[in-house]
Design a protein around this motif. Structure first.
Motif, PDB file in Angstrom:
ATOM      1  N   GLY A  75      81.703  49.724  19.030  1.00 59.12           N
ATOM      2  CA  GLY A  75      81.204  50.638  20.055  1.00 59.12           C
ATOM      3  C   GLY A  75      79.935  51.372  19.689  1.00 59.12           C
ATOM      4  N   TRP A  76      79.078  50.777  18.853  1.00 60.14           N
ATOM      5  CA  TRP A  76      77.817  51.446  18.483  1.00 60.14           C
ATOM      6  C   TRP A  76      77.038  51.736  19.751  1.00 60.14           C
ATOM      7  CZ3 TRP A  76      75.803  53.097  13.820  1.00 60.14           C
ATOM      8  CH2 TRP A  76      74.495  53.579  13.865  1.00 60.14           C
ATOM      9  N   THR A  77      76.727  53.018  19.974  1.00 66.62           N
ATOM     10  CA  THR A  77      75.965  53.408  21.155  1.00 66.62           C
ATOM     11  C   THR A  77      74.934  54.450  20.768  1.00 66.62           C
ATOM     12  OG1 THR A  77      77.917  53.052  22.530  1.00 66.62           O
ATOM     13  CG2 THR A  77      76.125  54.300  23.528  1.00 66.62           C
ATOM     14  N   ALA A  78      73.722  54.274  21.286  1.00 65.32           N
ATOM     15  CA  ALA A  78      72.676  55.286  21.182  1.00 65.32           C
ATOM     16  C   ALA A  78      72.614  55.983  22.536  1.00 65.32           C
ATOM     17  CB  ALA A  78      71.339  54.648  20.834  1.00 65.32           C
ATOM     18  N   HIS A  79      72.993  57.251  22.555  1.00 63.75           N
ATOM     19  CA  HIS A  79      72.990  58.044  23.786  1.00 63.75           C
ATOM     20  C   HIS A  79      71.646  58.760  23.888  1.00 63.75           C
ATOM     21  CE1 HIS A  79      77.427  57.622  23.914  1.00 63.75           C
ATOM     22  NE2 HIS A  79      77.324  57.704  22.597  1.00 63.75           N
ATOM     23  N   ASP A  80      70.841  58.379  24.843  1.00 66.51           N
ATOM     24  CA  ASP A  80      69.497  58.947  25.017  1.00 66.51           C
ATOM     25  C   ASP A  80      69.603  60.224  25.849  1.00 66.51           C
ATOM     26  OD1 ASP A  80      70.310  57.102  27.039  1.00 66.51           O
ATOM     27  OD2 ASP A  80      68.263  56.964  27.789  1.00 66.51           O
ATOM     28  N   ASP A  81      69.553  61.367  25.178  1.00 64.76           N
ATOM     29  CA  ASP A  81      69.798  62.649  25.829  1.00 64.76           C
ATOM     30  C   ASP A  81      68.552  63.298  26.419  1.00 64.76           C
ATOM     31  OD1 ASP A  81      72.544  62.525  25.156  1.00 64.76           O
ATOM     32  OD2 ASP A  81      72.156  63.435  23.204  1.00 64.76           O
ATOM     33  N   THR A  82      67.479  63.380  25.662  1.00 64.35           N
ATOM     34  CA  THR A  82      66.292  64.120  26.087  1.00 64.35           C
ATOM     35  C   THR A  82      65.036  63.314  25.772  1.00 64.35           C
ATOM     36  OG1 THR A  82      67.421  66.203  25.598  1.00 64.35           O
ATOM     37  CG2 THR A  82      65.022  66.294  25.839  1.00 64.35           C
ATOM     38  N   TYR A  83      64.139  63.236  26.744  1.00 70.03           N
ATOM     39  CA  TYR A  83      62.875  62.509  26.576  1.00 70.03           C
ATOM     40  C   TYR A  83      61.714  63.501  26.531  1.00 70.03           C
ATOM     41  CZ  TYR A  83      65.059  58.019  27.747  1.00 70.03           C
ATOM     42  OH  TYR A  83      65.818  56.879  27.740  1.00 70.03           O
ATOM     43  N   VAL A  84      60.808  63.283  25.586  1.00 69.60           N
ATOM     44  CA  VAL A  84      59.558  64.023  25.511  1.00 69.60           C
ATOM     45  C   VAL A  84      58.453  62.977  25.543  1.00 69.60           C
ATOM     46  CG1 VAL A  84      58.154  65.642  24.187  1.00 69.60           C
ATOM     47  CG2 VAL A  84      60.667  65.823  24.124  1.00 69.60           C
ATOM     48  N   VAL A  85      57.620  63.026  26.581  1.00 68.34           N
ATOM     49  CA  VAL A  85      56.612  61.987  26.786  1.00 68.34           C
ATOM     50  C   VAL A  85      55.219  62.591  26.665  1.00 68.34           C
ATOM     51  CG1 VAL A  85      55.747  60.238  28.393  1.00 68.34           C
ATOM     52  CG2 VAL A  85      58.200  60.788  28.344  1.00 68.34           C
ATOM     53  N   LEU A  93      65.448  62.417  21.894  1.00 68.34           N
ATOM     54  CA  LEU A  93      66.481  63.081  21.104  1.00 68.34           C
ATOM     55  C   LEU A  93      67.789  62.473  21.572  1.00 68.34           C
ATOM     56  CD1 LEU A  93      65.120  66.718  21.388  1.00 68.34           C
ATOM     57  CD2 LEU A  93      64.625  64.987  19.646  1.00 68.34           C
ATOM     58  N   ALA A  94      68.525  61.918  20.630  1.00 68.35           N
ATOM     59  CA  ALA A  94      69.666  61.092  20.999  1.00 68.35           C
ATOM     60  C   ALA A  94      70.824  61.332  20.040  1.00 68.35           C
ATOM     61  CB  ALA A  94      69.255  59.615  20.989  1.00 68.35           C
ATOM     62  N   ARG A  95      71.904  60.585  20.260  1.00 68.99           N
ATOM     63  CA  ARG A  95      73.082  60.605  19.395  1.00 68.99           C
ATOM     64  C   ARG A  95      73.547  59.178  19.201  1.00 68.99           C
ATOM     65  NH1 ARG A  95      77.025  62.082  22.844  1.00 68.99           N
ATOM     66  NH2 ARG A  95      75.574  61.990  24.563  1.00 68.99           N
ATOM     67  N   TYR A  96      74.027  58.888  18.010  1.00 72.01           N
ATOM     68  CA  TYR A  96      74.742  57.637  17.766  1.00 72.01           C
ATOM     69  C   TYR A  96      76.233  57.959  17.723  1.00 72.01           C
ATOM     70  CZ  TYR A  96      70.428  55.465  15.844  1.00 72.01           C
ATOM     71  OH  TYR A  96      69.166  54.960  15.642  1.00 72.01           O
ATOM     72  N   THR A  97      77.026  57.128  18.375  1.00 69.06           N
ATOM     73  CA  THR A  97      78.474  57.190  18.212  1.00 69.06           C
ATOM     74  C   THR A  97      78.963  55.780  17.950  1.00 69.06           C
ATOM     75  OG1 THR A  97      78.882  56.977  20.596  1.00 69.06           O
ATOM     76  CG2 THR A  97      78.794  59.222  19.701  1.00 69.06           C
ATOM     77  N   ALA A  98      79.976  55.693  17.075  1.00 66.74           N
ATOM     78  CA  ALA A  98      80.533  54.390  16.721  1.00 66.74           C
ATOM     79  C   ALA A  98      81.722  54.604  15.806  1.00 66.74           C
ATOM     80  CB  ALA A  98      79.495  53.527  16.009  1.00 66.74           C
ATOM     81  N   ARG A  99      82.437  53.517  15.542  1.00 70.39           N
ATOM     82  CA  ARG A  99      83.504  53.516  14.542  1.00 70.39           C
ATOM     83  C   ARG A  99      83.206  52.375  13.574  1.00 70.39           C
ATOM     84  NH1 ARG A  99      89.033  54.092  16.807  1.00 70.39           N
ATOM     85  NH2 ARG A  99      88.594  56.255  16.298  1.00 70.39           N
ATOM     86  N   ASN A 100      83.188  52.706  12.283  1.00 68.56           N
ATOM     87  CA  ASN A 100      82.921  51.679  11.285  1.00 68.56           C
ATOM     88  C   ASN A 100      84.116  50.735  11.191  1.00 68.56           C
ATOM     89  OD1 ASN A 100      83.010  50.722   8.200  1.00 68.56           O
ATOM     90  ND2 ASN A 100      80.906  50.999   8.875  1.00 68.56           N
ATOM     91  N   LYS A 101      83.859  49.440  11.297  1.00 71.51           N
ATOM     92  CA  LYS A 101      84.933  48.446  11.291  1.00 71.51           C
ATOM     93  C   LYS A 101      85.631  48.362   9.938  1.00 71.51           C
ATOM     94  CE  LYS A 101      83.084  45.520  14.983  1.00 71.51           C
ATOM     95  NZ  LYS A 101      82.558  44.184  15.316  1.00 71.51           N
ATOM     96  N   ALA A 102      84.908  48.562   8.846  1.00 69.35           N
ATOM     97  CA  ALA A 102      85.505  48.436   7.511  1.00 69.35           C
ATOM     98  C   ALA A 102      86.359  49.642   7.155  1.00 69.35           C
ATOM     99  CB  ALA A 102      84.410  48.229   6.471  1.00 69.35           C
ATOM    100  N   THR A 103      85.915  50.851   7.535  1.00 66.65           N
ATOM    101  CA  THR A 103      86.616  52.071   7.109  1.00 66.65           C
ATOM    102  C   THR A 103      87.462  52.688   8.219  1.00 66.65           C
ATOM    103  OG1 THR A 103      84.827  53.570   7.749  1.00 66.65           O
ATOM    104  CG2 THR A 103      84.747  52.626   5.504  1.00 66.65           C
ATOM    105  N   GLY A 104      87.167  52.367   9.480  1.00 65.25           N
ATOM    106  CA  GLY A 104      87.856  52.998  10.594  1.00 65.25           C
ATOM    107  C   GLY A 104      87.378  54.408  10.875  1.00 65.25           C
ATOM    108  N   LYS A 105      86.350  54.862  10.148  1.00 67.91           N
ATOM    109  CA  LYS A 105      85.830  56.222  10.330  1.00 67.91           C
ATOM    110  C   LYS A 105      84.871  56.275  11.518  1.00 67.91           C
ATOM    111  CE  LYS A 105      86.044  57.597   5.450  1.00 67.91           C
ATOM    112  NZ  LYS A 105      85.211  58.012   4.307  1.00 67.91           N
ATOM    113  N   ASP A 106      84.966  57.392  12.262  1.00 66.39           N
ATOM    114  CA  ASP A 106      84.069  57.602  13.398  1.00 66.39           C
ATOM    115  C   ASP A 106      82.747  58.184  12.930  1.00 66.39           C
ATOM    116  OD1 ASP A 106      85.852  56.702  15.359  1.00 66.39           O
ATOM    117  OD2 ASP A 106      86.792  58.664  15.535  1.00 66.39           O
TER     118      ASP A 106
END
Length: 139
Positions: A75-85, A93-106
């Motif tokens: 579920g690797w996702t880059a959430h694009d929150d704020t744009y400065v052009v 300015l964004a966030r990454y969210t995911a769960r590592n497959k090897a460790t199970g850590k978020d």
């Protein structure tokens, strides 16, 4: 008044090109993502990040970054929150969210992305992220 999907799909405005890249990435649509990248793109993942380095060509970017993230993270996702052009420069300015497959850590970490867009294509990308948080999720 926002852009509809047709306007966004055809717009060469730097913000819209970058937004298309995030939408394609979130959808796992690598051909659409590659279509946002210039043939001579330079895509730099930050030193200390697991995929650190500079990748060139649209295929080089997707095979060395997106496909590897998909292999190692759920579920690797880059959430694009704020744009400065500023002209051809787009900082997201964004966030990454995911769960590592090897460790199970978020993973939940803030990031900044700097894109340069010319002629309706991304020519340069640079990532800024707290790499220690990424590595912690992998350990």
């Amino acid at each position: 008044m926002g852009l509809n999907d047709t306007d966004l799909a055809s717009s060469a405005a730097p913000r819209d090109v970058v937004r298309r890249q995030y939408l394609a990435s979130a959808a796992g649509d690598l051909p659409a993502l590659r279509a946002t990248l210039a043939p001579d793109v330079e895509w730099t993942e930050m030193a200390g990040f697991p995929l650190a380095g500079t990748y060139r060509t649209p295929e080089g970017v997707t095979s060395n970054v997106m496909e590897r993230l998909g292999a190692d993270w759920e579920g690797w996702t880059a959430h694009d929150d704020t744009y400065v052009v500023d002209g051809e420069h787009v900082v997201v300015l964004a966030r990454y969210t995911a769960r590592n497959k090897a460790t199970g850590k978020d993973l939940a970490v803030r990031v900044a992305h700097h894109f340069t867009v010319r002629g309706g294509l991304i020519v340069r990308f640079e990532q800024f992220v707290d790499t220690a948080k990424v590595r912690d999720a992998m350990a």
